[in-house]
Write an enzyme that holds these catalytic residues in place. Sequence first.
Site, PDB file in Angstrom:
ATOM      1  N   ARG A 255      -9.085  11.737   6.691  1.00 10.06           N
ATOM      2  CA  ARG A 255      -8.287  10.507   7.113  1.00 10.06           C
ATOM      3  C   ARG A 255      -7.199  10.891   6.908  1.00 10.06           C
ATOM      4  NH1 ARG A 255     -12.365   6.275   3.173  1.00 10.06           N
ATOM      5  NH2 ARG A 255     -13.997   6.784   4.627  1.00 10.06           N
ATOM      6  N   ARG A 270      -6.969   9.807  -3.453  1.00  4.87           N
ATOM      7  CA  ARG A 270      -6.327   9.928  -1.878  1.00  4.87           C
ATOM      8  C   ARG A 270      -5.787  10.323  -1.918  1.00  4.87           C
ATOM      9  NH1 ARG A 270      -4.875   4.236   0.391  1.00  4.87           N
ATOM     10  NH2 ARG A 270      -4.380   3.315  -1.691  1.00  4.87           N
ATOM     11  N   GLU A 342     -10.988   1.237  -6.621  1.00  5.09           N
ATOM     12  CA  GLU A 342     -12.592   1.633  -5.532  1.00  5.09           C
ATOM     13  C   GLU A 342     -13.700   3.249  -5.591  1.00  5.09           C
ATOM     14  OE1 GLU A 342     -13.996   2.607  -0.924  1.00  5.09           O
ATOM     15  OE2 GLU A 342     -12.243   0.788  -2.045  1.00  5.09           O
ATOM     16  N   SER A 345     -18.620   1.290  -1.244  1.00  5.33           N
ATOM     17  CA  SER A 345     -18.123   0.120  -0.844  1.00  5.33           C
ATOM     18  C   SER A 345     -19.366  -0.114   0.340  1.00  5.33           C
ATOM     19  CB  SER A 345     -16.600  -0.247   0.126  1.00  5.33           C
ATOM     20  OG  SER A 345     -16.564   0.852   1.404  1.00  5.33           O
ATOM     21  N   ARG A 382     -13.876  10.952  -4.770  1.00  7.13           N
ATOM     22  CA  ARG A 382     -13.368  10.595  -6.012  1.00  7.13           C
ATOM     23  C   ARG A 382     -14.178   9.632  -7.341  1.00  7.13           C
ATOM     24  NH1 ARG A 382     -10.200   4.899  -4.011  1.00  7.13           N
ATOM     25  NH2 ARG A 382      -9.196   6.511  -2.492  1.00  7.13           N
TER      26      ARG A 382
END
Length: 416
Positions: A255, A270, A342, A345, A382
């Site tokens: 990403r 991140r 988070e 999801s 993560r």
Amino acid sequence: MIDLRALRENPEAVRASQRARGEDEAVVDALLSADERRRAAIARADALRGEQKAFGKQVGRARGEEREALLAKGKELAAEVKAAEAEQSRAETELDELHRAVPNVVHPDAPAGGVDDFAVLKHVGEPRVFDFEPLDHLDLGTRLGGIDMERGAKVSGSRFYFLTGVLAQLELALLNMAVAQATKAGFTLMITPTLVRPEIMAGTGFLGAHASEVYRLRDDDLYLVGTSEVPLAGYHADEILDGERRYAGWSSCYRREAGSYGKDTRGIIRVHQFNKVEMFSYVRPEDAEAEHARLLAWEEEMLAKIEVPYRVIDTAAGDLGTSAARKFDCEAWIPTQQAYRELTSTSNCTTFQARRLNVRYRDENGKPQIAATLNGTLATTRWIVAILENHQQPDGSVVVPRALRPFLGVDVLTVG
């Protein structure tokens, strides 16, 4: 893409969805108008083709001057048909462009608003009270000799890292634990491609508004995936399934994190590259909500295994991706940030992706129908952040959660 028939029958539902997302509802009327123009253009072209076919038979029976006159008129009719077909093509192109620009219709129970307007559905576990000053995951990982951000930046640039030694083993153990759970639950394990064609990336809804997040290899006209959801959604493109399918995709993910400069630059929260095990389901549309609940339950089962406090949130409409009608996030407590972050999801994409990718199933009458697709995170890099910070000890060691120990082979991560 949204269902055009549903749009015609209840355009107000789509307008309400656009308002909930904070997006322009005028696109609904534009799409309806484009749909009417396309249908009118198709009807006109079909009528002219029918007239042309009947006229051809009339010409075949004619003789002499009558035939010459009919041939001249036939040329005019052929020109009308050609013009009508060109208009049909333009109308179809215009409709397709507008259709693809409209995001999925938000579930009516999803909260309206933006990123901060989520609804907390529940809390599980209590944040640990430390009798010492806890270290953050980067300090812990560095002391354990397991995270090297400096050399990651030297080799690849900012937001890249090396996981080494025991933390490399921890990541593999975590992902293998996710795989074991998924396969036990009936998911088929897939190690997926991380490069996909433009039509697959677009079909899953990750281009358009989210194109800035995606790495593109222009010379090869391929995209690096940010989740194995993308290749798994494309796996059955242009196919008709004989029943529901569940896959667990293991892949590296990429990403660009465009627009996030200055956010979470410390450590591995991140980053540009990480690993993930992703659940992906193909089901009948009427079974999608029940499947969504099952995916969430499987995510919570994994979170229970790493023994961290977490909460479940119902993501607000304005924070949903293009394809999602509803999304639940599980956020783990990160002690040094005094915040929930988070970890997983799960999204119900209804028929949105399958309609774009032409994935269908046969109903009880044997008729092909559009399938529904759903996805859910089962473990990612993560998660290491939450494990390290919540299970740290005063000497910098980290207790390994019980369920993870058989996959890692040690009970405690020690310094030195």
